[in-house]
Design a protein around this motif. Sequence first.
Motif, PDB file in Angstrom:
ATOM      1  N   ARG A  91       4.388  27.285 -53.635  1.00  0.00           N
ATOM      2  CA  ARG A  91       4.892  28.548 -53.665  1.00  0.00           C
ATOM      3  C   ARG A  91       5.976  28.126 -54.376  1.00  0.00           C
ATOM      4  N   ASP A  92       6.704  29.311 -55.936  1.00  0.00           N
ATOM      5  CA  ASP A  92       7.649  29.138 -56.217  1.00  0.00           C
ATOM      6  C   ASP A  92       8.552  28.004 -56.283  1.00  0.00           C
ATOM      7  N   ARG A  93       8.876  27.214 -56.802  1.00  0.00           N
ATOM      8  CA  ARG A  93       9.107  25.872 -56.875  1.00  0.00           C
ATOM      9  C   ARG A  93      11.230  26.315 -57.965  1.00  0.00           C
ATOM     10  N   ARG A  94      11.334  25.092 -56.600  1.00  0.00           N
ATOM     11  CA  ARG A  94      13.098  25.204 -57.780  1.00  0.00           C
ATOM     12  C   ARG A  94      13.555  24.145 -57.653  1.00  0.00           C
ATOM     13  N   THR A  95      13.170  23.762 -59.703  1.00  0.00           N
ATOM     14  CA  THR A  95      13.801  22.625 -59.732  1.00  0.00           C
ATOM     15  C   THR A  95      15.071  22.276 -60.456  1.00  0.00           C
ATOM     16  N   GLU A  96      16.292  22.877 -60.287  1.00  0.00           N
ATOM     17  CA  GLU A  96      16.926  22.820 -60.799  1.00  0.00           C
ATOM     18  C   GLU A  96      17.921  21.921 -60.425  1.00  0.00           C
ATOM     19  N   TRP A  97      18.722  20.764 -60.716  1.00  0.00           N
ATOM     20  CA  TRP A  97      18.966  19.372 -60.469  1.00  0.00           C
ATOM     21  C   TRP A  97      19.687  19.453 -60.431  1.00  0.00           C
ATOM     22  N   VAL A  98      21.472  18.847 -59.945  1.00  0.00           N
ATOM     23  CA  VAL A  98      22.913  18.756 -60.211  1.00  0.00           C
ATOM     24  C   VAL A  98      22.303  17.209 -60.602  1.00  0.00           C
ATOM     25  N   LYS A  99      22.640  16.426 -61.369  1.00  0.00           N
ATOM     26  CA  LYS A  99      22.341  15.266 -62.463  1.00  0.00           C
ATOM     27  C   LYS A  99      23.396  14.737 -61.386  1.00  0.00           C
ATOM     28  N   PRO A 100      23.115  12.978 -61.303  1.00  0.00           N
ATOM     29  CA  PRO A 100      24.800  12.167 -60.604  1.00  0.00           C
ATOM     30  C   PRO A 100      25.509  11.562 -61.809  1.00  0.00           C
ATOM     31  N   ASP A 101      26.646  11.262 -61.714  1.00  0.00           N
ATOM     32  CA  ASP A 101      27.305  10.771 -63.138  1.00  0.00           C
ATOM     33  C   ASP A 101      27.040   9.150 -63.107  1.00  0.00           C
ATOM     34  N   VAL A 102      26.030   9.302 -64.563  1.00  0.00           N
ATOM     35  CA  VAL A 102      25.774   8.030 -64.766  1.00  0.00           C
ATOM     36  C   VAL A 102      27.136   7.474 -66.100  1.00  0.00           C
ATOM     37  N   SER A 103      27.786   7.648 -66.105  1.00  0.00           N
ATOM     38  CA  SER A 103      28.101   8.058 -67.392  1.00  0.00           C
ATOM     39  C   SER A 103      29.159   6.287 -67.579  1.00  0.00           C
ATOM     40  N   ALA A 104      28.877   5.561 -66.463  1.00  0.00           N
ATOM     41  CA  ALA A 104      29.085   4.513 -66.634  1.00  0.00           C
ATOM     42  C   ALA A 104      28.062   3.765 -66.737  1.00  0.00           C
ATOM     43  N   PHE A 105      27.055   4.013 -66.743  1.00  0.00           N
ATOM     44  CA  PHE A 105      25.401   3.198 -67.563  1.00  0.00           C
ATOM     45  C   PHE A 105      24.677   3.131 -68.866  1.00  0.00           C
ATOM     46  N   GLU A 106      25.631   4.435 -69.258  1.00  0.00           N
ATOM     47  CA  GLU A 106      25.152   5.103 -70.479  1.00  0.00           C
ATOM     48  C   GLU A 106      25.379   3.983 -71.796  1.00  0.00           C
ATOM     49  N   GLY A 107      23.873   3.882 -72.372  1.00  0.00           N
ATOM     50  CA  GLY A 107      24.172   3.156 -73.474  1.00  0.00           C
ATOM     51  C   GLY A 107      23.764   1.933 -73.145  1.00  0.00           C
ATOM     52  N   ARG A 108      23.707   1.321 -71.671  1.00  0.00           N
ATOM     53  CA  ARG A 108      23.697  -0.210 -70.974  1.00  0.00           C
ATOM     54  C   ARG A 108      21.891  -0.621 -71.136  1.00  0.00           C
ATOM     55  N   THR A 109      21.902  -1.933 -71.131  1.00  0.00           N
ATOM     56  CA  THR A 109      20.539  -2.192 -72.180  1.00  0.00           C
ATOM     57  C   THR A 109      20.223  -3.525 -70.545  1.00  0.00           C
ATOM     58  N   PHE A 110      18.311  -3.944 -70.878  1.00  0.00           N
ATOM     59  CA  PHE A 110      18.351  -5.280 -70.358  1.00  0.00           C
ATOM     60  C   PHE A 110      17.530  -5.603 -71.018  1.00  0.00           C
ATOM     61  N   MET A 111      17.352  -7.327 -70.140  1.00  0.00           N
ATOM     62  CA  MET A 111      16.683  -8.237 -71.670  1.00  0.00           C
ATOM     63  C   MET A 111      15.416  -8.375 -70.661  1.00  0.00           C
ATOM     64  N   GLY A 112      14.585  -7.386 -72.097  1.00  0.00           N
ATOM     65  CA  GLY A 112      13.202  -7.224 -71.163  1.00  0.00           C
ATOM     66  C   GLY A 112      11.967  -7.778 -72.229  1.00  0.00           C
ATOM     67  N   TYR A 113      10.832  -7.470 -71.491  1.00  0.00           N
ATOM     68  CA  TYR A 113       9.760  -8.526 -72.491  1.00  0.00           C
ATOM     69  C   TYR A 113       9.387  -6.969 -73.300  1.00  0.00           C
ATOM     70  N   HIS A 114       8.938  -6.727 -74.543  1.00  0.00           N
ATOM     71  CA  HIS A 114       8.243  -5.404 -75.452  1.00  0.00           C
ATOM     72  C   HIS A 114       6.821  -5.936 -75.169  1.00  0.00           C
TER      73      HIS A 114
END
Length: 549
Positions: A91-114
């Motif tokens: 049926r008609d879908r409702r994909t509006e979404w309230v995002k959680p607060d991720v300010s503490a993780f913005e710009g964070r990185t991990f060490m991965g294999y490219h």
Amino acid sequence: MNKVLMVHPSDNVMVALTDLHASETIHYEGKHFTPIEPIKAKHKFVIEDLEIGDEIMMYGVLVGKATQKILKGQAITTGNVKHAASDVHVRDRRTEWVKPDVSAFEGRTFMGYHRNDGQIGTQNMWLVVPLVFCENRNVLAAKEILEEKLGYKKGRDYELDIDRLIAQSLLGASAMELMEEDILVEVEDAKKERVFPNVDGIKFLLHDGGCGGIRQDSDTLCNLLAGYLNNPNVAGATFLSLGCQNAQVEILQKAIHDMNPAMDKPMFFVEQQKSASEGKFIEDIVKKTMAGLVEANKCERKEAPISALRLGLECGGSDGFSGISANPVMGYVSDMLVALGATPILAEFPELNGVEQSLTDRCVEEKDAQRFVELMALYKHRAEAVGSGFDANPSPGNIKDGLITDAMKSAGAAKKGGSSPIVDVLDYTEQLKRKGLNLLCTPGNDVESTTALAGSGATLITFSTGLGTPTGNPITPVIKVSSNSILANRMKDIIDFDAGSVISGEDSIASKAAQMLEYLLAVASGEAETNAMRLRQDDFIPWKRGISL
């Protein structure tokens, strides 16, 4: 700590957070409830009288129907409730979404294999894989030769003093006396330095497929193996072929090319029926694997954005708390990752039965909603055709610990997927293409599902459990999340992360999710080793698309 919990305002059952006594008065949010019989922790009791056929509501959805009169304050069981689930319509879908607060993780990185194709992994593994079960013994022979010499063989943190048992038996000890002997000895693991420090492991996969059965199974196996090679956690692979099997090298090569035409990872194919002897065959495997490891070792961990993570969402050995602690925490992490541009994957289609409507309503595109409904209907039809059905999904352990119907289990299991919009619906072995929450068709079987998640590209897997399970994966770190602290304390060698503090009220779902995401970044960077990795729990079971719930 509250003694009970109502998960959703429209529910007509409550969850016992601790053992409840008959006739004790329970206070909850200004209301009073009185169980008329003892209720075990994790189990549910009704908060109104129900007649035969009345609906049981939990998580705000239909999870069963009464098969006999149930009195207010009485526990629901398999004796008075049967599985029931709501119909689903696109049926008609409702994909509006309230995002959680991720300010503490913005710009964070991990060490991965490219990787050269732009993918980024959390591990750097080499695979030795048979195309057919006839080659399993040769895979094990290569493992015996390579693991210890290259520093990948890990010892146990215990030994068993078998000599003591032998000595006692020679002295005439009885069977009972032998069983009562304490022969467990704790030891320290003497780790050998790896020859290839940038290669996290060589994984030797075993399976029972590749020939016999139906040709579709062999084709599907080749797609799965292509997916494992394509996973960014894998540096390359040595494939063993007998030569005459259904899963021919050419089929695998085509699957690899169709999946990723830009694939440039080193891969070797060794065929036994072209070899002069078993010794020469094993020699060829070892030499080609060593050549591949030299290339794989050139890849080093480098900084990578959180958006590169692909998190598989799995549960197994679930209990009555899984859907109100561990799974919602994982779901909140899923939402955080979506907000940060990453890719969570919700699988186990038999454990989405009863919540299809809410999931189709979250699909961004109508074609994905329709595909999800069709895949679920086909799976259900196949199960019923062999005399089973989704209603048979809860295991004896699930039922014993409060999950009475499949819909009840599903409503809690779906919490792993959070609340974000669904961007794609994938069938078994299909690869991740879109960032955001994906649905992947897999069985509910723990190992078949985790095998599938890694095969579609998951670089980390969170795995909730209320009863405990050692399940792991050869290429993708599996993080075991307990729904209750009793399990976490009892099985410390299995559990990596305890969500039980949500039940006790010490932590909110959001605060626990932030802790979990920190741990995931440590695992992704190679700074933390999960228990499944430490125990070498390298479970790998391809799904033959038969009926496995």
